[in-house]
Write a protein that holds these residues in place. Structure first.
Motif, PDB file in Angstrom:
ATOM      1  N   GLU A 128       0.827  -1.210   0.000  1.00 19.84           N
ATOM      2  CA  GLU A 128       0.000   0.000   0.000  1.00 19.84           C
ATOM      3  C   GLU A 128       0.863   1.262   0.000  1.00 19.84           C
ATOM      4  OE1 GLU A 128      -2.485  -0.730   3.402  1.00 19.84           O
ATOM      5  OE2 GLU A 128      -4.019  -1.743   2.182  1.00 19.84           O
ATOM      6  N   ASP A 129       1.969   1.234   0.739  1.00 17.75           N
ATOM      7  CA  ASP A 129       2.880   2.389   0.745  1.00 17.75           C
ATOM      8  C   ASP A 129       3.451   2.634  -0.650  1.00 17.75           C
ATOM      9  OD1 ASP A 129       2.478   2.735   3.467  1.00 17.75           O
ATOM     10  OD2 ASP A 129       4.399   1.836   4.042  1.00 17.75           O
ATOM     11  N   TRP A 130       3.883   1.560  -1.327  1.00 20.18           N
ATOM     12  CA  TRP A 130       4.432   1.714  -2.679  1.00 20.18           C
ATOM     13  C   TRP A 130       3.366   2.219  -3.628  1.00 20.18           C
ATOM     14  CZ3 TRP A 130       6.534  -3.923  -2.407  1.00 20.18           C
ATOM     15  CH2 TRP A 130       7.564  -3.977  -1.465  1.00 20.18           C
ATOM     16  N   GLN A 131       2.159   1.673  -3.523  1.00 16.90           N
ATOM     17  CA  GLN A 131       1.082   2.096  -4.404  1.00 16.90           C
ATOM     18  C   GLN A 131       0.695   3.544  -4.139  1.00 16.90           C
ATOM     19  OE1 GLN A 131      -1.864  -0.975  -3.854  1.00 16.90           O
ATOM     20  NE2 GLN A 131      -0.421  -2.541  -4.538  1.00 16.90           N
ATOM     21  N   ALA A 132       0.748   3.971  -2.891  1.00 14.40           N
ATOM     22  CA  ALA A 132       0.452   5.375  -2.570  1.00 14.40           C
ATOM     23  C   ALA A 132       1.498   6.298  -3.202  1.00 14.40           C
ATOM     24  CB  ALA A 132       0.410   5.574  -1.056  1.00 14.40           C
ATOM     25  N   LEU A 133       2.755   5.894  -3.153  1.00 13.53           N
ATOM     26  CA  LEU A 133       3.803   6.690  -3.792  1.00 13.53           C
ATOM     27  C   LEU A 133       3.586   6.750  -5.298  1.00 13.53           C
ATOM     28  CD1 LEU A 133       6.500   8.232  -3.742  1.00 13.53           C
ATOM     29  CD2 LEU A 133       7.635   6.000  -3.975  1.00 13.53           C
ATOM     30  N   ALA A 152      -1.376   2.556 -10.257  1.00 12.30           N
ATOM     31  CA  ALA A 152      -0.383   2.239  -9.217  1.00 12.30           C
ATOM     32  C   ALA A 152      -0.413   0.755  -8.872  1.00 12.30           C
ATOM     33  CB  ALA A 152      -0.634   3.093  -7.976  1.00 12.30           C
ATOM     34  N   VAL A 153      -1.614   0.193  -8.768  1.00  7.40           N
ATOM     35  CA  VAL A 153      -1.742  -1.247  -8.491  1.00  7.40           C
ATOM     36  C   VAL A 153      -1.207  -2.058  -9.663  1.00  7.40           C
ATOM     37  CG1 VAL A 153      -3.393  -3.129  -8.110  1.00  7.40           C
ATOM     38  CG2 VAL A 153      -3.670  -0.970  -6.881  1.00  7.40           C
ATOM     39  N   VAL A 154      -1.533  -1.642 -10.872  1.00  4.60           N
ATOM     40  CA  VAL A 154      -1.059  -2.355 -12.063  1.00  4.60           C
ATOM     41  C   VAL A 154       0.467  -2.309 -12.139  1.00  4.60           C
ATOM     42  CG1 VAL A 154      -1.039  -2.342 -14.589  1.00  4.60           C
ATOM     43  CG2 VAL A 154      -3.202  -2.048 -13.358  1.00  4.60           C
ATOM     44  N   ILE A 155       1.052  -1.140 -11.933  1.00  4.96           N
ATOM     45  CA  ILE A 155       2.507  -1.009 -11.990  1.00  4.96           C
ATOM     46  C   ILE A 155       3.165  -1.840 -10.892  1.00  4.96           C
ATOM     47  CG2 ILE A 155       4.434   0.611 -11.668  1.00  4.96           C
ATOM     48  CD1 ILE A 155       2.587   2.725 -13.077  1.00  4.96           C
TER      49      ILE A 155
END
Length: 188
Positions: A128-133, A152-155
């Motif tokens: 979730e932290d990575w996706q938020a970034l 963000a989720v796809v990446i």
């Protein structure tokens, strides 16, 4: 080993072993042996044992990835350039290496998600932290909020899968393939 950094040495050693061997493939005795720490210090710093070490190791890995990604994504002028740069830097690390330390939590996440709720939750938090970034970066480049969240989720998913392929192949090529396809994904 300095007295003040015994906890960190144990944690870094455990992180490397969990990434290479998974949770079940890593034993406490192996962590002690590889870290050079006395057995008592492992239990002193991590009184709840292996699960506590794994949780802290995942947090450490997650923070490392987040900091690197934040730096990578801030260095370019478009979303495509920023993400291609980020993916290329990850790809470079995988070339010719059988093990890549500090880059992924996928092995432990997939191994433990159904059996250890605390480990599942800390993995979920890292993702979730990575996706938020990634979402913030995309919004900075004028992507609408909902689309930015989905992308963000796809990446994140593409990077996790390509990282597994890169590690298996000892080559960053799968990540470079992802980077090459990002312009098609990141059109407005």
């Amino acid at each position: 080993m300095k007295k003040g950094n015994t906890r960190d040495v144990i944690l870094h050693t455990a992180s490397e072993l969990f990434q290479r061997q998974g949770y079940h493939g890593t034993g406490l005795n192996q962590i002690i042996e590889k870290s050079g720490a006395p057995k008592g210090s492992l239990y002193y710093h991590f009184p709840n044992g292996k699960e506590e070490i794994a949780i802290e190791a995942i947090k450490l890995m997650g923070q490392h990835i987040l900091e690197s990604a934040r730096e990578d994504l801030s260095e370019k002028d478009t979303a495509i350039e920023a993400f291609q740069h980020h993916v290329a830097k990850i790809a470079d690390v995988f070339d010719g290496k059988a093990c890549v330390d500090g880059l992924q939590i996928g092995l432990i996440a997939s191994e433990m998600a159904s059996s250890h709720e605390s480990i599942r939750l800390v993995c979920k938090s890292a993702y979730e932290d990575w996706q938020a970034l990634y979402t913030e970066c995309l919004q900075r480049f004028d992507f609408e909020t909902e689309r930015a969240r989905e992308l963000a989720v796809v990446i994140n998913s593409l990077l996790e899968g390509a990282s597994i392929l890169a590690q298996t192949n000892e080559s960053g090529w799968p990540l470079r393939a992802v980077a090459k396809q990002l312009p098609a994904l990141l059109v407005h």
